[in-house]
Design an enzyme around this catalytic site. Structure first.
Site, PDB file in Angstrom:
ATOM      1  CD  GLU A  28      -2.106  -0.991   2.989  1.00  0.00           C
ATOM      2  OE1 GLU A  28      -2.919  -2.141   3.430  1.00  0.00           O
ATOM      3  OE2 GLU A  28      -2.049   0.000   3.634  1.00  0.00           O
ATOM      4  CB  CYS A  41       2.572   7.365   3.856  1.00  0.00           C
ATOM      5  SG  CYS A  41       2.924   6.054   4.953  1.00  0.00           S
ATOM      6  CB  CYS A  48       6.460  -5.304   8.791  1.00  0.00           C
ATOM      7  SG  CYS A  48       7.703  -4.677   9.837  1.00  0.00           S
ATOM      8  CB  CYS A  52       4.719  -3.568  16.646  1.00  0.00           C
ATOM      9  SG  CYS A  52       6.195  -3.031  15.864  1.00  0.00           S
ATOM     10  CB  CYS A  55       1.249  -2.976  13.793  1.00  0.00           C
ATOM     11  SG  CYS A  55       1.719  -2.597  11.787  1.00  0.00           S
ATOM     12  N   GLY A 103       6.242  -2.431   6.690  1.00  0.00           N
ATOM     13  CA  GLY A 103       7.687  -2.589   6.513  1.00  0.00           C
ATOM     14  C   GLY A 103       8.544  -1.834   7.501  1.00  0.00           C
ATOM     15  CD  GLU A 104      12.822  -0.805  10.533  1.00  0.00           C
ATOM     16  OE1 GLU A 104      11.719  -0.427  11.434  1.00  0.00           O
ATOM     17  OE2 GLU A 104      13.702  -0.089  10.187  1.00  0.00           O
ATOM     18  CB  SER A 137       9.845   5.810   9.943  1.00  0.00           C
ATOM     19  OG  SER A 137       9.247   5.219  11.115  1.00  0.00           O
ATOM     20  CG  LEU A 161      10.943   5.623  22.051  1.00  0.00           C
ATOM     21  CD1 LEU A 161      12.138   4.880  21.736  1.00  0.00           C
ATOM     22  CD2 LEU A 161      11.204   6.970  22.959  1.00  0.00           C
ATOM     23  CG  HIS A 162       5.349   3.179  19.486  1.00  0.00           C
ATOM     24  ND1 HIS A 162       4.938   4.140  18.805  1.00  0.00           N
ATOM     25  CD2 HIS A 162       5.630   2.324  18.204  1.00  0.00           C
ATOM     26  CE1 HIS A 162       4.734   4.097  17.522  1.00  0.00           C
ATOM     27  NE2 HIS A 162       5.139   2.906  17.011  1.00  0.00           N
ATOM     28  CG  ASN A 236      -5.879   4.631  11.929  1.00  0.00           C
ATOM     29  OD1 ASN A 236      -6.927   5.306  12.076  1.00  0.00           O
ATOM     30  ND2 ASN A 236      -5.291   4.866  10.860  1.00  0.00           N
ATOM     31  CB  CYS A 279       0.770   1.001   7.504  1.00  0.00           C
ATOM     32  SG  CYS A 279       1.475   0.766   9.200  1.00  0.00           S
TER      33      CYS A 279
HETATM   34  S1  SF4 Z   1       5.004  -2.039  10.185  1.00  0.00           S
HETATM   35 FE1  SF4 Z   1       5.931  -0.671  11.703  1.00  0.00          FE
HETATM   36  S2  SF4 Z   1       4.618  -0.826  13.411  1.00  0.00           S
HETATM   37 FE2  SF4 Z   1       4.065  -2.477  12.129  1.00  0.00          FE
HETATM   38  S3  SF4 Z   1       5.142  -4.492  12.708  1.00  0.00           S
HETATM   39 FE3  SF4 Z   1       6.410  -3.324  11.354  1.00  0.00          FE
HETATM   40  S4  SF4 Z   1       7.793  -1.942  12.510  1.00  0.00           S
HETATM   41 FE4  SF4 Z   1       6.075  -2.406  13.640  1.00  0.00          FE
END
Ligand code: SF4
Length: 287
Positions: A28, A41, A48, A52, A55, A103-104, A137, A161-162, A236, A279
């Site tokens: 996306e 974005c 990913c 987390c 997410c 993704g990271e 990011s 960070l969260h 979200n 996302c």
């Molecule tokens: S997309 Fe970002 S928030 Fe989601 S699992 Fe991956 S690193 Fe974590």
């Protein structure tokens, strides 16, 4: 790669695209037009692997890395749509790119750096966009942040960070069990020293999980006097998830606790909630 569908909201000024890659993988991207800028974005991976728990993308795991071309194409498509006046408000230029989709980015390091170079090299070799308009990011892959600091780029770095304390962050951002809050922030400060850019601290405010005023105070103490900006993001909600956005009064107290240390803090305008803007949500419903 082909467009599966576009979804629009905010009178057409927020446009989300679901892509199908050559092997059937879904990713996306989102384009957001504001009065003074246009931000895209984009995704750097399909899925990913960072896991987390709050997410949508993290729940489905990693499919694969995107190629440099697949990353760049998301931007090229958005630039073309803007140029051709497909986004309400007349023809416009893209001003900002954030690697905050699926993704990271630093887990797909070489291809992401390749994409940044392709986007920002002068024309005709590249697209001639400004490095200063790009934000990368990361959840905090410390060795990759050190490597990024040596690339000589002027991009902004954002750290998701969260949580300001390792105990909670270990559960919200599992990679924290490998690299702790202190190490991640120190790597971020090294990047800011080398790039001359302020560090963005991203913090998704999650009701009764990480939104207590004392955590805001702890965050303010960690960041006091540093070249940073804190972006608070009302969560979200993902369908079927227990995680949701903070109450307004808790959000206000959290902001004040950070600001009391003289640390710049803003609450991000949330766009695209009606179109599964978080996302990974759109790809998750397509599966
Ligand atoms: S997309 Fe970002 S928030 Fe989601 S699992 Fe991956 S690193 Fe974590």
């Amino acid at each position: 790669m082909t467009v599966v569908r576009h979804l629009s909201t905010d009178q057409g000024t927020t446009r989300k695209t679901l892509w199908r890659l050559f092997d059937g993988t879904l990713v996306e991207s989102v384009l957001m037009r504001y009065p003074d800028r246009v931000t895209m974005c984009i995704s750097s991976q399909a899925g990913c692997g960072m896991n987390c728990p709050f997410c949508a993308t993290g729940q489905a795991g990693l499919d694969r890395n995107l190629s440099t071309a697949e990353i760049v194409h998301q931007i090229v498509d958005g630039m073309r749509a803007l140029r051709d006046g497909e986004v309400p408000g007349g023809p416009a230029r893209l001003s900002n790119i954030v690697f905050m989709g699926m993704g990271e980015p630093l887990a797909n390091y070489k291809r992401v750096i390749g994409a940044i170079r392709a986007l920002t090299d002068p024309e005709p070799d590249g697209l001639g966009l400004s490095q200063r308009g790009i934000t990368v990011s990361t959840v905090g892959l410390v060795p990759a942040i050190h490597r990024l600091a040596d690339e000589g780029l002027k991009c902004r770095l954002a750290i998701s960070l969260h949580a300001p304390d390792d105990e909670l962050r270990d559960t919200l951002v599992p990679v924290n069990t490998r690299w702790k809050v202190r190490e991640v922030l120190d790597a971020g400060f090294e990047y800011t020293a080398k790039s001359g850019r302020r560090l963005s601290i991203e913090y998704a405010l999650i009701r009764d999980i990480n939104d207590q005023a004392w955590r805001g105070d702890r965050l303010g103490r960690l960041l006091k006097g540093k070249p940073v900006h804190v972006n608070l993001i009302p969560l979200n909600p993902t369908p079927g998830s227990k995680w949701t956005a903070s109450r307004p009064e808790d959000e206000k107290a959290f902001v004040e606790a950070i600001a009391a240390h003289g640390v710049p803090v803003t609450v991000r305008d949330t766009r695209g909630q009606e179109i599964d803007g978080a996302c990974g949500q759109l790809a998750a419903t397509e599966r």
